[in-house]
Design an enzyme around this catalytic site. Structure first.
Site, PDB file in Angstrom:
ATOM      1  CB  SER A 262      -0.893   0.032   1.240  1.00 55.51           C
ATOM      2  OG  SER A 262      -0.149   0.384   2.396  1.00 55.51           O
ATOM      3  CG  ASP A 263       1.474   5.810  -1.479  1.00 55.65           C
ATOM      4  OD1 ASP A 263       2.384   5.958  -0.641  1.00 55.65           O
ATOM      5  OD2 ASP A 263       1.360   6.544  -2.482  1.00 55.65           O
ATOM      6  CD1 TRP A 264       4.646   5.086   5.064  1.00 62.20           C
ATOM      7  CD2 TRP A 264       4.590   4.020   3.103  1.00 62.20           C
ATOM      8  NE1 TRP A 264       5.683   4.166   5.041  1.00 62.20           N
ATOM      9  CE2 TRP A 264       5.667   3.508   3.854  1.00 62.20           C
ATOM     10  CE3 TRP A 264       4.355   3.495   1.840  1.00 62.20           C
ATOM     11  CZ2 TRP A 264       6.506   2.500   3.386  1.00 62.20           C
ATOM     12  CZ3 TRP A 264       5.192   2.493   1.359  1.00 62.20           C
ATOM     13  CH2 TRP A 264       6.247   2.000   2.134  1.00 62.20           C
ATOM     14  N   GLY A 265      -0.658   5.129   4.206  1.00 59.20           N
ATOM     15  CA  GLY A 265      -1.954   5.704   4.525  1.00 59.20           C
ATOM     16  C   GLY A 265      -3.013   5.402   3.490  1.00 59.20           C
ATOM     17  N   GLY A 266      -2.735   4.457   2.573  1.00 59.75           N
ATOM     18  CA  GLY A 266      -3.670   4.166   1.489  1.00 59.75           C
ATOM     19  C   GLY A 266      -4.632   3.022   1.770  1.00 59.75           C
TER      20      GLY A 266
END
Length: 730
Positions: A262-266
């Site tokens: 995941s992208d960070w916070g995604g």
């Protein structure tokens, strides 16, 4: 008595050890899949779940009991980010983590040279390996849809074919060093405005023809070991756990056997994260880059909630095993690989690679009366502009770098021409770099302009070095640009400099196109990108003529923002209504739009001048009548008919006027960069499979090569066609 007991115990221990066999997962002579299955069979459910989520800002757990190491990721696509604290974004202030800054990927794309892309990948892979990273978070291949996108500088331009050809060797280079490339951001992450939630709606045809090809090439040709999901939504589901993108397209259709990160916070939902293709969850509740939360990693969606659901029978164990298999496979490709090479850091070879890429990526846009190269003897060369001295490796969001060194344009030009012949004036000023905030300079703008004009009046030559920078609302993650114009009063300054000295040329450093209301007033313009540690040396070598420029634009420069396809349809097309966004231009992105709608760009895709000139002979084809499963070979003679050595990128476009579906006037299907000495000629042959003529058929849900007449167009840009050939597809 004590000594006898100890001796007996030790002997027994040695006997047991001698009888044990090395676990298969540790036996590097065994096939990776056998090692994966062996390791999986020895792991507990808790250990498998622990693989699937972060344990710090940039790492996830291994299996300490079995000697399986952690996975360490690091930004970014242009250089290896400094070390940060365990649970914070702030730098840890190490003294040995200052990296080499390589040129931004827009510059790499502008080289049109896959050999340099391989060199780039190997070089940055070595730096990541030296720092003991498992995964390099890059490269990025999102399509350049609007010149306002704050992260365009991290990507490879507007054309899916160019991006595909350049991303594959980059991945191969990185992974040859035993570091996983993580191709991002999958998919349709084409703006920063509302990036965390904007729901993108696009046709299947545009999805498959424009926005997915580079990712598909990365997976099927580059064999990427990991992919990063994007923040935005696509058809109502976040892309980090999107069933269509991750399960059906990536893992089922493309047979991707790597890890989705995941992208960070995604990540937003346990059920979707488990079922819809996410493998490792990173950065949840950090809001991307902006939050330092002390949220427990065990509370992540793929942590305790996942384990609880498995134990209660809510989720099939097969879902967990699939994620664990993929992560183990990545670890065995990297940290636990028998043949993993050693790395090296800030080496002379990396500096040379960075400089070479920067030199080949610089694009000469205008050169009236051969203004460049500056080879004469000049008493005074005035260098004007903040970008001549400002660090352009700092800022931009996650790609911000702590570098070992950075040669500024002013330093490079001073070294080339001598300190007695170079004078500098700032001319304009931006504020300090601050992520997520727009900071203004406290310097007086009028005073800066006045001082610069006085310097320009007394110079033989004026080089204005400006453009964008990596501040918020410039080329920066987390916010799009507010306009196509140059910021900080640069247009006004350029006008004043031209009035003071007609020998004023413009050097732009940016990752995006800009408006140029002064384009007809200046004799020469050079597009320089963000060029990394060797920026000043590369620019000086091109400006002085030591290197002949050969870069070509990887995206079109519009005359005005409304000429760009995404902006021509109103706000619902860009940036959306804050909830939904509709890609109304469909497949007509970039030059496809300009050429099909007959809108003249300021500078077209594929365009770039040289200090020499090239002549193309009439192209020929090996066969003008070919079947749908055939290959066409186009040949022509390319001649350097100037007086200096140089390189030309010949481009081959395909056109079909009579079609059952809407088509672009032309589409790039091949290119070749050719280096020629002065007066030298060379026969150039480019092969194109007929299958690449296909469009995505939304009725058949597959690729369709139409029968009938096509034209093959050979040119030096999308607007400068040198020859045409008619072919017929049976």
């Amino acid at each position: 008595m004590k000594s006898i007991l100890v001796t007996i115990a030790l002997g027994a221990s040695l006997m047991v050890s001698a009888q044990q066999k090395t676990p298969v997962y540790l036996d590097v002579t065994k096939p990776i899949e056998e090692r994966v299955e062996n390791a999986l069979s020895l792991m507990t459910t808790e250990e498998k779940v622990a693989l699937c989520h972060a344990q710090s800002k940039f790492s996830s757990k291994g299996v300490p009991r079995l000697g399986i190491p952690e996975v360490w990721t690091d930004d970014g696509p242009h250089g290896i980010r400094e070390e940060v604290f365990w649970d914070e974004w702030d730098g840890a202030h190490w003294t040995n983590d200052s990296c080499t800054a390589f040129p931004a990927l827009t510059c790499l794309a502008a080289t049109f040279n896959p050999h340099l892309s391989l060199l780039y990948g190997k070089s940055i892979g070595e730096e990541a390996r030296y720092r003991n990273k498992t995964v390099l978070l890059g490269p990025g291949v999102n399509i350049y849809r609007t010149p306002l996108n704050g992260r365009n500088f991290e990507y490879m331009g507007e054309d899916p074919y160019l991006s595909s050809r350049m991303v594959v060797p980059y991945i191969q280079g990185v992974q040859s060093i035993g570091v996983a490339a993580c191709v991002k951001h999958f998919a349709l992450n084409n703006q920063e405005e509302w990036r965390g939630h904007i729901n993108v709606n696009v046709s299947d045809r545009a999805l498959y023809e424009i926005y997915l090809p580079a990712f598909k090439a990365a997976v099927q040709e580059g064999k990427a070991w990991s992919i990063m999901g994007s923040y935005n939504q696509f058809r109502g589901e976040h892309c980090c756990h999107n069933d269509l993108l991750l399960n059906k397209i990536l893992k089922q259709d493309w047979k991707f056997d790597g890890v989705v990160i995941s992208d960070w916070g995604g990540t937003h939902n346990t059920d979707q994260a488990i079922k819809n293709g996410l493998d490792i969850e990173m950065g949840t509740y950090t809001n991307g880059l902006t939050t330092k939360g002390k949220f427990s990693y065990s509370s992540y969606y793929l942590a305790d909630p996942f384990l609880k659901g498995i134990n209660e029978g809510k989720y099939d164990m097969a879902l967990l095993n699939d994620k664990a298999r993929r992560i183990l496979r990545l670890v065995f490709h990297t940290t636990m690989s028998e043949n993993r090479p050693f790395g090296r850091f800030v080496s002379p070879e990396h500096s040379e690679a960075g400089r070479k890429i920067a030199e080949e990526g610089i694009v000469l846009l205008k050169n009236d009366k051969q203004f460049f190269p500056l080879t004469g003897k000049y008493n005074k060369i005035a260098i004007i502009g903040e970008n001549a001295t400002r660090s352009l490796v700092i800022g931009g969001g996650s790609s911000s770098l702590k570098v070992s060194y950075e040669v500024s344009p002013l330093a490079g030009l001073t070294a080339a021409y001598g300190k007695d012949h170079v004078v500098y004036s700032m001319g304009y000023a931006s504020g300090p770099s601050m992520y997520g905030r727009e900071m203004r300079s406290k310097l007086n703008a009028d005073s800066l302009v006045a001082a610069a004009v006085e310097v320009a009046k007394n110079a033989d030559i004026v080089l204005f070095v400006g453009g964008l920078n990596k501040n918020h609302f410039q080329d920066c993650e987390g916010g799009d640009r507010k306009s196509l114009d140059l910021p900080f009063g640069q247009d006004k300054l350029i006008d004043a400099l031209v009035k003071a000295n007609k020998n004023t040329a413009v050097v732009l450093l940016s990752g995006n196109a800009v408006a140029m209301p002064w384009v007809d007033k200046v004799p020469a313009i050079m597009q320089g990108w963000y060029l990394g540690s060797e920026a000043g040396n590369a620019l000086a070598n091109v400006i002085s003529g030591k290197v002949n420029p050969s870069g070509k634009l990887p995206f079109s420069f519009p005359k005005k923002l409304e000429d760009n396809a995404a902006h021509s349809f109103g706000k619902l097309s860009y940036p959306g209504d804050s909830i939904n966004e509709l890609y109304k231009e469909d497949i007509l992105v970039g030059y496809r739009w300009f050429d099909t709608k007959n809108i003249a760009p300021l500078f077209p895709f594929g365009y770039g001048l040289s200090y020499t000139t090239f002549a193309y002979s009439k192209p020929t084809v090996d066969k003008a009548d070919v079947t749908q499963d055939g290959t066409i070979r186009v040949s022509f003679t390319l001649t350097n008919n100037g007086k200096v050595d140089g390189a030309e990128t010949a481009q081959l476009y395909v056109s079909k006027t009579k079609s059952a579906v809407t088509r672009a006037t032309k589409e790039l299907k091949a290119f070749q960069k050719v280096f020629l000495k002065a007066g030298e000629s060379q026969t150039v042959t480019m092969e194109i499979p007929v299958s690449s003529f296909a469009f995505y058929d939304e009725v058949q849900h597959g690729w369709n090569v139409e029968k009938g007449a096509y034209q093959l167009l050979v040119g030096s840009s999308s607007r400068d066609i040198k020859g045409k050939i008619d072919v017929k597809i049976q």
